[in-house]
Motif scaffolding. Structure first.
Motif, PDB file in Angstrom:
ATOM      1  N   TYR A 113      -5.138  21.606  24.759  1.00  0.00           N
ATOM      2  CA  TYR A 113      -4.323  20.395  24.645  1.00  0.00           C
ATOM      3  C   TYR A 113      -4.327  19.863  23.210  1.00  0.00           C
ATOM      4  O   TYR A 113      -3.274  19.532  22.647  1.00  0.00           O
ATOM      5  CB  TYR A 113      -4.846  19.320  25.599  1.00  0.00           C
ATOM      6  CG  TYR A 113      -4.318  17.938  25.302  1.00  0.00           C
ATOM      7  CD1 TYR A 113      -2.983  17.619  25.536  1.00  0.00           C
ATOM      8  CD2 TYR A 113      -5.158  16.954  24.760  1.00  0.00           C
ATOM      9  CE1 TYR A 113      -2.489  16.350  25.243  1.00  0.00           C
ATOM     10  CE2 TYR A 113      -4.676  15.692  24.476  1.00  0.00           C
ATOM     11  CZ  TYR A 113      -3.339  15.387  24.717  1.00  0.00           C
ATOM     12  OH  TYR A 113      -2.853  14.144  24.416  1.00  0.00           O
ATOM     13  N   ARG A 121     -10.885   9.030  22.821  1.00  0.00           N
ATOM     14  CA  ARG A 121     -10.744   8.191  24.009  1.00  0.00           C
ATOM     15  C   ARG A 121      -9.927   8.884  25.087  1.00  0.00           C
ATOM     16  O   ARG A 121     -10.135   8.651  26.272  1.00  0.00           O
ATOM     17  CB  ARG A 121     -10.082   6.866  23.634  1.00  0.00           C
ATOM     18  CG  ARG A 121     -10.964   5.943  22.793  1.00  0.00           C
ATOM     19  CD  ARG A 121     -10.259   4.642  22.525  1.00  0.00           C
ATOM     20  NE  ARG A 121     -11.102   3.738  21.740  1.00  0.00           N
ATOM     21  CZ  ARG A 121     -10.733   2.519  21.351  1.00  0.00           C
ATOM     22  NH1 ARG A 121      -9.518   2.055  21.677  1.00  0.00           N
ATOM     23  NH2 ARG A 121     -11.547   1.769  20.640  1.00  0.00           N
ATOM     24  N   GLU A 122      -9.008   9.752  24.680  1.00  0.00           N
ATOM     25  CA  GLU A 122      -8.178  10.468  25.646  1.00  0.00           C
ATOM     26  C   GLU A 122      -8.968  11.537  26.390  1.00  0.00           C
ATOM     27  O   GLU A 122      -8.798  11.705  27.607  1.00  0.00           O
ATOM     28  CB  GLU A 122      -6.988  11.121  24.936  1.00  0.00           C
ATOM     29  CG  GLU A 122      -5.901  10.165  24.518  1.00  0.00           C
ATOM     30  CD  GLU A 122      -4.725  10.888  23.893  1.00  0.00           C
ATOM     31  OE1 GLU A 122      -3.591  10.404  24.026  1.00  0.00           O
ATOM     32  OE2 GLU A 122      -4.938  11.948  23.267  1.00  0.00           O
ATOM     33  N   ILE A 123      -9.807  12.250  25.662  1.00  0.00           N
ATOM     34  CA  ILE A 123     -10.465  13.405  26.273  1.00  0.00           C
ATOM     35  C   ILE A 123     -11.854  13.106  26.824  1.00  0.00           C
ATOM     36  O   ILE A 123     -12.343  13.853  27.675  1.00  0.00           O
ATOM     37  CB  ILE A 123     -10.557  14.573  25.269  1.00  0.00           C
ATOM     38  CG1 ILE A 123     -11.488  14.211  24.104  1.00  0.00           C
ATOM     39  CG2 ILE A 123      -9.183  14.946  24.761  1.00  0.00           C
ATOM     40  CD1 ILE A 123     -11.712  15.356  23.128  1.00  0.00           C
ATOM     41  N   SER A 177      -0.765  19.898  29.275  1.00  0.00           N
ATOM     42  CA  SER A 177      -0.621  18.476  28.990  1.00  0.00           C
ATOM     43  C   SER A 177      -1.946  17.762  29.241  1.00  0.00           C
ATOM     44  O   SER A 177      -2.866  18.330  29.843  1.00  0.00           O
ATOM     45  CB  SER A 177       0.471  17.860  29.869  1.00  0.00           C
ATOM     46  OG  SER A 177       0.083  17.917  31.240  1.00  0.00           O
ATOM     47  N   LEU A 178      -2.031  16.515  28.803  1.00  0.00           N
ATOM     48  CA  LEU A 178      -3.242  15.734  29.050  1.00  0.00           C
ATOM     49  C   LEU A 178      -3.444  15.551  30.549  1.00  0.00           C
ATOM     50  O   LEU A 178      -4.581  15.613  31.046  1.00  0.00           O
ATOM     51  CB  LEU A 178      -3.140  14.370  28.355  1.00  0.00           C
ATOM     52  CG  LEU A 178      -4.353  13.446  28.511  1.00  0.00           C
ATOM     53  CD1 LEU A 178      -5.600  14.087  27.919  1.00  0.00           C
ATOM     54  CD2 LEU A 178      -4.082  12.095  27.847  1.00  0.00           C
ATOM     55  N   TYR A 189      -9.227  21.284  27.175  1.00  0.00           N
ATOM     56  CA  TYR A 189      -8.953  20.204  26.226  1.00  0.00           C
ATOM     57  C   TYR A 189      -8.726  20.733  24.820  1.00  0.00           C
ATOM     58  O   TYR A 189      -7.967  20.140  24.042  1.00  0.00           O
ATOM     59  CB  TYR A 189     -10.081  19.173  26.262  1.00  0.00           C
ATOM     60  CG  TYR A 189      -9.921  18.213  27.404  1.00  0.00           C
ATOM     61  CD1 TYR A 189      -8.999  17.184  27.342  1.00  0.00           C
ATOM     62  CD2 TYR A 189     -10.664  18.364  28.571  1.00  0.00           C
ATOM     63  CE1 TYR A 189      -8.823  16.307  28.401  1.00  0.00           C
ATOM     64  CE2 TYR A 189     -10.499  17.494  29.642  1.00  0.00           C
ATOM     65  CZ  TYR A 189      -9.575  16.471  29.544  1.00  0.00           C
ATOM     66  OH  TYR A 189      -9.400  15.610  30.606  1.00  0.00           O
ATOM     67  N   PHE A 228      -6.592  16.787  32.795  1.00  0.00           N
ATOM     68  CA  PHE A 228      -7.338  15.859  33.643  1.00  0.00           C
ATOM     69  C   PHE A 228      -7.367  16.354  35.089  1.00  0.00           C
ATOM     70  O   PHE A 228      -8.389  16.219  35.774  1.00  0.00           O
ATOM     71  CB  PHE A 228      -6.715  14.465  33.586  1.00  0.00           C
ATOM     72  CG  PHE A 228      -7.494  13.426  34.346  1.00  0.00           C
ATOM     73  CD1 PHE A 228      -8.626  12.853  33.791  1.00  0.00           C
ATOM     74  CD2 PHE A 228      -7.111  13.035  35.623  1.00  0.00           C
ATOM     75  CE1 PHE A 228      -9.360  11.900  34.487  1.00  0.00           C
ATOM     76  CE2 PHE A 228      -7.835  12.085  36.326  1.00  0.00           C
ATOM     77  CZ  PHE A 228      -8.963  11.518  35.754  1.00  0.00           C
ATOM     78  N   MET A 253      -7.844  10.095  19.951  1.00  0.00           N
ATOM     79  CA  MET A 253      -7.964  11.382  20.634  1.00  0.00           C
ATOM     80  C   MET A 253      -9.249  11.459  21.466  1.00  0.00           C
ATOM     81  O   MET A 253      -9.248  11.940  22.589  1.00  0.00           O
ATOM     82  CB  MET A 253      -7.927  12.521  19.608  1.00  0.00           C
ATOM     83  CG  MET A 253      -8.016  13.916  20.213  1.00  0.00           C
ATOM     84  SD  MET A 253      -6.584  14.315  21.234  1.00  0.00           S
ATOM     85  CE  MET A 253      -5.323  14.485  19.973  1.00  0.00           C
TER      86      MET A 253
END
Length: 256
Positions: A132, A3-5, A140-141, A129, A145, A1
């Motif tokens: 999300y 790494r995603e945000i 959504s991610l 975020y 972004f 998670m």
């Protein structure tokens, strides 16, 4: 998670840093037309981001309230506006101190203005975020972004607005770049703090989202658009605002 945000949280800061790099490659001062155009684009981006990425999700998360689904958004907007008014009053006191110290007050005011409004921008990123992470289907991610990308784009001229005038006043390029970058460091701080607050009080997320929108719209109405000339032959304010609004709208819709 994380790494995603993490890229999204840091992206607005890098936008400011890229703008500050202009001190090494551009003339000491931006042209008046260019500066005003970029200001209008930034205002348009922030307005569209406030509507599509903050206010609409806040209302959608409050649908259970029926006809009163607007209440969290309204309360959050009012709270965000009040917060920025208090913050602006504090900034004015700092600027008065700068005058007494006979410092370059214009440059200090610019630094404070950009830095102060970067903090609620960071808060807005954190709220997106947080929505999300909470599993909000409306965020959504990719949409999160897109929001941070829009903020990063409008941060580019802000970094230049800090570093280039400082260099024009005689400060070295390295130090001017440092102060430009420093103005953007509050964004990831604001993002992390708002994410922690939103996670602790997840039921209040619609209020947090609209609060962030209120702070951003306050910046647009008080700091960005008033500094732009209306123009007689070319309505630069309207054109640049529309460009920024369209860019953010397309990013949000295309990537959501």
């Amino acid at each position: 998670m994380i790494r995603e945000i993490l890229p999204g949280i840091l992206l607005p800061f890098f936008g400011t840093a890229i703008g500050a790099l202009g001190v090494f490659f551009l003339k000491k001062n931006l042209s008046s037309v260019g500066s005003h155009f970029l200001t209008g684009v930034a205002a348009g981006i922030m307005t569209a981001a406030s509507v599509w990425s903050l206010i609409i999700p806040a209302v959608e998360r409050s649908e259970a309230m029926g006809k009163f689904a607007f209440v969290p958004a309204l309360v959050g907007l009012a709270a965000g506006t009040a917060f920025m008014m208090l913050l602006g009053s504090w900034a004015e006191k700092l600027c008065l101190r700068a005058v007494h110290m006979k410092a370059g007050c214009k440059e200090i005011i610019s630094f404070l203005a950009v830095t102060i409004h970067n903090f609620p921008e960071g808060m807005a990123v954190g709220m997106i975020y947080a929505a999300y992470i909470s599993g909000d289907q409306s965020v959504s991610l990719a949409a999160a972004f897109a929001f941070t990308l829009g903020i990063a784009i409008q941060n580019i001229p802000e970094g230049a607005i800090i570093s280039m005038p400082l260099h024009a006043k005689g400060m070295g390029k390295g130090r001017s770049f440092f102060w430009g970058v420093l103005s953007g460091t509050v964004e990831p701080v604001g993002a992390v703090l708002s994410m922690l607050a939103a996670r602790a009080l997840s039921g209040l997320l619609p209020y947090f989202l609209s609060f962030a929108a209120g702070t951003m719209l306050f910046v647009v109405s008080q700091q960005l658009l008033p500094d732009m000339p209306a123009g007689r032959r070319l309505p630069l304010r309207a054109i640049s605002f529309a460009v920024g609004f369209a860019v953010m709208m397309c990013l949000d819709v295309a990537l959501s």
